[in-house]
Design a protein around this motif. Structure first.
Motif, mmCIF file in Angstrom:
data_model
loop_
_atom_site.group_PDB
_atom_site.id
_atom_site.type_symbol
_atom_site.label_atom_id
_atom_site.label_comp_id
_atom_site.label_asym_id
_atom_site.label_seq_id
_atom_site.Cartn_x
_atom_site.Cartn_y
_atom_site.Cartn_z
ATOM 1 N N ALA A 113 0.871 -1.104 0.066
ATOM 2 C CA ALA A 113 -0.005 0.010 0.005
ATOM 3 C C ALA A 113 0.630 1.155 -0.080
ATOM 4 O O ALA A 113 2.203 1.036 0.850
ATOM 5 N N PRO A 119 -3.701 4.717 1.859
ATOM 6 C CA PRO A 119 -3.146 3.268 1.819
ATOM 7 C C PRO A 119 -3.506 2.989 2.947
ATOM 8 O O PRO A 119 -4.156 1.169 3.212
ATOM 9 N N VAL A 150 -6.316 0.385 1.211
ATOM 10 C CA VAL A 150 -5.964 -1.053 0.452
ATOM 11 C C VAL A 150 -6.119 -1.607 1.318
ATOM 12 O O VAL A 150 -4.751 -2.003 2.117
ATOM 13 N N ARG A 151 -6.901 -2.968 1.937
ATOM 14 C CA ARG A 151 -7.082 -3.497 2.260
ATOM 15 C C ARG A 151 -6.622 -4.828 1.687
ATOM 16 O O ARG A 151 -8.186 -5.435 0.576
ATOM 17 N N VAL A 173 -0.735 -7.539 1.995
ATOM 18 C CA VAL A 173 -1.244 -6.833 2.119
ATOM 19 C C VAL A 173 0.022 -5.610 2.922
ATOM 20 O O VAL A 173 -1.072 -5.902 4.438
ATOM 21 N N SER A 211 1.216 -1.788 4.748
ATOM 22 C CA SER A 211 0.465 -0.694 4.509
ATOM 23 C C SER A 211 1.569 -0.141 5.442
ATOM 24 O O SER A 211 0.991 0.774 6.132
ATOM 25 N N CYS A 251 -1.661 0.699 -4.918
ATOM 26 C CA CYS A 251 -1.222 -0.255 -4.641
ATOM 27 C C CYS A 251 -0.198 -1.014 -5.422
ATOM 28 O O CYS A 251 -0.221 -0.550 -6.727
#
Length: 199
Positions: free
Chosen positions: A90, A124, A127-128, A135, A137, A188
């Motif tokens: 991320a 960020p 973004v999961r 991921v 992050s 990402c």
């Protein structure tokens, strides 16, 4: 920002990026863009400007692009974290080492020149992973370069000095265009092997 909805995802037209985009944002509309699409040659020309210019200001757009780990520092960073192969990154920020951007060059006469602030462009937390790849992050900074597979001497030196070891040639132009239109990015990076280590 877990409550932020991503309705549109721009994905680099590569198999790993397509898979990652579908896993991360299954309910969103996906648009595949070539490397050339993600790197506009002139202001307000090409698919990137067209697509992002159609989005409502304030929207968060997903972006999935390839990144490359560069240099010995990358291995030193990844090893203690035990990042499994295929871990997605991320993006929290970028450093533009290309010294050129999609707003460089001749502007249409009717459009006033403006360069957007990039503070807060990346989201960020949006973004999961929803299954599939993991991921990472925790504040990944990506360096924007002209060609991720072949760094210039300036880029390689700047990476060493800054301690940045993840590069992309597709991320920064998208961030600049998104900011110009008042959008944010849930960006990402999909790591690729570094087979030409110059950093």
């Amino acid at each position: 920002m877990p409550g932020v909805a991503v309705a549109l995802v721009l994905t680099a037209d590569e198999p790993a990026a397509r898979r990652a985009g579908e896993e991360l944002f299954p309910a969103a509309e996906h648009r595949l863009l070539t490397r050339q699409d993600l790197r506009p040659a002139a202001p307000f020309e090409g698919r990137l400007f067209t697509i992002l210019g159609e989005q409502p200001a304030g929207s968060c757009v997903g972006l999935v692009v390839p990144v490359v780990w560069r240099g010995a520092a990358a291995a030193a960073f990844a090893a203690p974290l035990r990042l499994p192969t295929g871990t997605l990154l991320a993006v929290a920020d970028h450093v533009n080492l290309e010294l050129r951007g999609p707003l460089s060059g001749r502007w249409p006469a009717a459009v006033p020149r403006a360069f957007p602030a990039l503070t807060g462009i990346y989201q960020p937390a949006v973004v999961r992973a929803r299954g599939g790849a993991r991921v990472y992050s925790s504040g990944v900074v990506v360096a924007g370069v002209a060609d991720a597979g072949r760094l210039t001497p300036f880029e390689a030196g700047a990476l060493r000095e800054a301690g940045v070891f993840v590069v992309s040639d597709s991320l920064v132009p998208s961030a600049i265009v998104a900011a110009y239109y008042g959008l944010t990015l849930a960006a990402c990076g999909v790591p690729r092997a570094d087979d030409n280590d110059e950093g």
